[in-house]
Scaffold this motif. Structure first.
Motif, PDB file in Angstrom:
ATOM      1  N   ASN A  70     -32.993  39.339  -9.982  1.00  0.00           N
ATOM      2  CA  ASN A  70     -31.825  39.413 -10.860  1.00  0.00           C
ATOM      3  C   ASN A  70     -30.529  39.819  -9.783  1.00  0.00           C
ATOM      4  O   ASN A  70     -29.699  40.209 -10.319  1.00  0.00           O
ATOM      5  CB  ASN A  70     -31.986  40.614 -11.725  1.00  0.00           C
ATOM      6  CG  ASN A  70     -32.805  40.111 -13.003  1.00  0.00           C
ATOM      7  OD1 ASN A  70     -33.199  39.075 -13.313  1.00  0.00           O
ATOM      8  ND2 ASN A  70     -33.177  41.039 -13.776  1.00  0.00           N
ATOM      9  N   LEU A  96     -20.591  38.322 -18.163  1.00  0.00           N
ATOM     10  CA  LEU A  96     -21.313  38.835 -19.390  1.00  0.00           C
ATOM     11  C   LEU A  96     -20.091  39.266 -20.425  1.00  0.00           C
ATOM     12  O   LEU A  96     -20.296  38.830 -21.655  1.00  0.00           O
ATOM     13  CB  LEU A  96     -22.150  40.145 -19.153  1.00  0.00           C
ATOM     14  CG  LEU A  96     -22.511  40.950 -20.270  1.00  0.00           C
ATOM     15  CD1 LEU A  96     -23.830  40.214 -20.812  1.00  0.00           C
ATOM     16  CD2 LEU A  96     -23.220  42.465 -19.699  1.00  0.00           C
ATOM     17  N   ARG A  99     -19.984  35.875 -22.237  1.00  0.00           N
ATOM     18  CA  ARG A  99     -21.141  35.527 -23.249  1.00  0.00           C
ATOM     19  C   ARG A  99     -20.918  36.401 -24.185  1.00  0.00           C
ATOM     20  O   ARG A  99     -21.319  35.974 -25.327  1.00  0.00           O
ATOM     21  CB  ARG A  99     -22.674  36.056 -22.364  1.00  0.00           C
ATOM     22  CG  ARG A  99     -22.863  35.091 -21.215  1.00  0.00           C
ATOM     23  CD  ARG A  99     -23.409  33.862 -21.639  1.00  0.00           C
ATOM     24  NE  ARG A  99     -24.638  33.758 -22.284  1.00  0.00           N
ATOM     25  CZ  ARG A  99     -25.766  34.111 -22.078  1.00  0.00           C
ATOM     26  NH1 ARG A  99     -26.214  34.224 -20.842  1.00  0.00           N
ATOM     27  NH2 ARG A  99     -26.743  33.924 -23.077  1.00  0.00           N
ATOM     28  N   ILE A 100     -20.394  37.704 -24.148  1.00  0.00           N
ATOM     29  CA  ILE A 100     -20.412  38.545 -25.341  1.00  0.00           C
ATOM     30  C   ILE A 100     -19.244  37.958 -26.186  1.00  0.00           C
ATOM     31  O   ILE A 100     -19.315  37.808 -27.410  1.00  0.00           O
ATOM     32  CB  ILE A 100     -20.028  39.943 -24.856  1.00  0.00           C
ATOM     33  CG1 ILE A 100     -21.161  40.327 -24.350  1.00  0.00           C
ATOM     34  CG2 ILE A 100     -19.772  40.803 -26.020  1.00  0.00           C
ATOM     35  CD1 ILE A 100     -21.167  41.751 -23.724  1.00  0.00           C
ATOM     36  N   ARG A 109     -30.739  40.416 -29.192  1.00  0.00           N
ATOM     37  CA  ARG A 109     -30.027  39.941 -28.208  1.00  0.00           C
ATOM     38  C   ARG A 109     -29.764  41.095 -27.469  1.00  0.00           C
ATOM     39  O   ARG A 109     -29.865  41.092 -26.024  1.00  0.00           O
ATOM     40  CB  ARG A 109     -28.890  39.042 -28.493  1.00  0.00           C
ATOM     41  CG  ARG A 109     -28.014  38.745 -27.613  1.00  0.00           C
ATOM     42  CD  ARG A 109     -28.046  37.340 -26.729  1.00  0.00           C
ATOM     43  NE  ARG A 109     -28.768  36.150 -27.350  1.00  0.00           N
ATOM     44  CZ  ARG A 109     -28.233  35.319 -28.034  1.00  0.00           C
ATOM     45  NH1 ARG A 109     -26.754  35.096 -28.083  1.00  0.00           N
ATOM     46  NH2 ARG A 109     -28.938  34.326 -28.527  1.00  0.00           N
ATOM     47  N   LEU A 110     -28.940  41.921 -27.902  1.00  0.00           N
ATOM     48  CA  LEU A 110     -28.558  43.141 -27.019  1.00  0.00           C
ATOM     49  C   LEU A 110     -29.592  43.898 -26.413  1.00  0.00           C
ATOM     50  O   LEU A 110     -29.747  44.234 -25.262  1.00  0.00           O
ATOM     51  CB  LEU A 110     -27.871  44.168 -28.135  1.00  0.00           C
ATOM     52  CG  LEU A 110     -27.347  45.536 -27.302  1.00  0.00           C
ATOM     53  CD1 LEU A 110     -26.208  45.225 -26.392  1.00  0.00           C
ATOM     54  CD2 LEU A 110     -26.820  46.427 -28.432  1.00  0.00           C
ATOM     55  N   GLU A 112     -32.676  42.563 -25.553  1.00  0.00           N
ATOM     56  CA  GLU A 112     -33.095  41.485 -24.535  1.00  0.00           C
ATOM     57  C   GLU A 112     -32.291  41.726 -23.235  1.00  0.00           C
ATOM     58  O   GLU A 112     -32.775  41.885 -22.209  1.00  0.00           O
ATOM     59  CB  GLU A 112     -32.986  40.126 -25.171  1.00  0.00           C
ATOM     60  CG  GLU A 112     -33.463  39.248 -24.142  1.00  0.00           C
ATOM     61  CD  GLU A 112     -33.392  37.642 -24.625  1.00  0.00           C
ATOM     62  OE1 GLU A 112     -33.107  36.846 -23.955  1.00  0.00           O
ATOM     63  OE2 GLU A 112     -33.089  37.506 -25.815  1.00  0.00           O
ATOM     64  N   TRP A 113     -31.103  41.770 -23.320  1.00  0.00           N
ATOM     65  CA  TRP A 113     -29.956  41.875 -22.175  1.00  0.00           C
ATOM     66  C   TRP A 113     -30.036  43.102 -21.600  1.00  0.00           C
ATOM     67  O   TRP A 113     -30.023  43.359 -20.356  1.00  0.00           O
ATOM     68  CB  TRP A 113     -28.748  41.379 -22.803  1.00  0.00           C
ATOM     69  CG  TRP A 113     -28.494  39.876 -22.829  1.00  0.00           C
ATOM     70  CD1 TRP A 113     -29.350  38.883 -22.894  1.00  0.00           C
ATOM     71  CD2 TRP A 113     -27.246  39.477 -23.355  1.00  0.00           C
ATOM     72  NE1 TRP A 113     -28.729  37.810 -23.183  1.00  0.00           N
ATOM     73  CE2 TRP A 113     -27.367  38.019 -23.597  1.00  0.00           C
ATOM     74  CE3 TRP A 113     -25.969  39.993 -23.691  1.00  0.00           C
ATOM     75  CZ2 TRP A 113     -26.481  37.306 -23.943  1.00  0.00           C
ATOM     76  CZ3 TRP A 113     -24.922  38.819 -24.149  1.00  0.00           C
ATOM     77  CH2 TRP A 113     -25.107  37.613 -24.359  1.00  0.00           C
ATOM     78  N   GLN A 116     -33.096  43.287 -19.275  1.00  0.00           N
ATOM     79  CA  GLN A 116     -32.706  42.551 -18.178  1.00  0.00           C
ATOM     80  C   GLN A 116     -31.952  43.115 -17.056  1.00  0.00           C
ATOM     81  O   GLN A 116     -32.368  43.208 -15.953  1.00  0.00           O
ATOM     82  CB  GLN A 116     -32.280  41.117 -18.598  1.00  0.00           C
ATOM     83  CG  GLN A 116     -33.084  40.258 -19.016  1.00  0.00           C
ATOM     84  CD  GLN A 116     -32.552  38.758 -19.654  1.00  0.00           C
ATOM     85  OE1 GLN A 116     -31.471  38.403 -19.131  1.00  0.00           O
ATOM     86  NE2 GLN A 116     -33.169  38.161 -20.567  1.00  0.00           N
ATOM     87  N   ILE A 117     -30.673  43.756 -17.370  1.00  0.00           N
ATOM     88  CA  ILE A 117     -29.916  44.527 -16.824  1.00  0.00           C
ATOM     89  C   ILE A 117     -30.727  45.777 -16.345  1.00  0.00           C
ATOM     90  O   ILE A 117     -30.462  46.017 -14.953  1.00  0.00           O
ATOM     91  CB  ILE A 117     -28.733  44.998 -17.609  1.00  0.00           C
ATOM     92  CG1 ILE A 117     -28.107  43.771 -17.912  1.00  0.00           C
ATOM     93  CG2 ILE A 117     -28.003  46.106 -16.834  1.00  0.00           C
ATOM     94  CD1 ILE A 117     -26.783  44.088 -18.946  1.00  0.00           C
TER      95      ILE A 117
END
Length: 119
Positions: A70, A96, A99-100, A109-110, A112-113, A116-117
């Motif tokens: 990442n 980002l 995307r938002i 989704r929140l 999941e992201w 990842q962050i």
């Protein structure tokens, strides 16, 4: 200011991607390795500041010390034509904020992201 199709060292500038934080970011082609890269230049205003110069180098060295899927790989720190820059891996995508798009995100989704962050 860097212009499209201008060459620095062995990089040809393709397009400006953004500015901010004392830097100017461009998509470029590494002519010697025939690959697309991202170049971040210290802005001309920041060139006059020793603190900005040190911060820029610290950013590049910190990122270069990390190895994670990442985080962009740093290829080189250089200076050419009195312009300090670093070259890094080019990744396709969008910020980002784009995307938002100013709208609420579904909770799944929140999460999941966020994972990842945090990763």
């Amino acid at each position: 200011m860097t212009e499209t199709d201008q060459t620095f060292s062995h990089y040809r500038i393709l397009e400006r991607l953004g500015t901010g934080g004392g830097g100017i970011v461009h998509a470029a082609e590494d002519i010697s390795l025939n690959r697309r890269v991202t170049l971040k230049f210290l802005s001309e205003d920041a060139l006059r500041s020793a603190a900005a110069h040190d911060r820029f180098l610290r950013e590049a060295r910190s990122a270069a010390s990390l190895n994670h899927s990442n985080i962009c790989t740093i290829y080189e720190i250089g200076e050419t034509e009195r312009r300090l820059f670093f070259a890094m891996e080019f990744l396709e995508g969008q910020p980002l904020s784009a995307r938002i798009g100013g709208r609420p995100l579904p909770t799944d989704r929140l999460i999941e992201w966020a994972v990842q962050i945090a990763d």
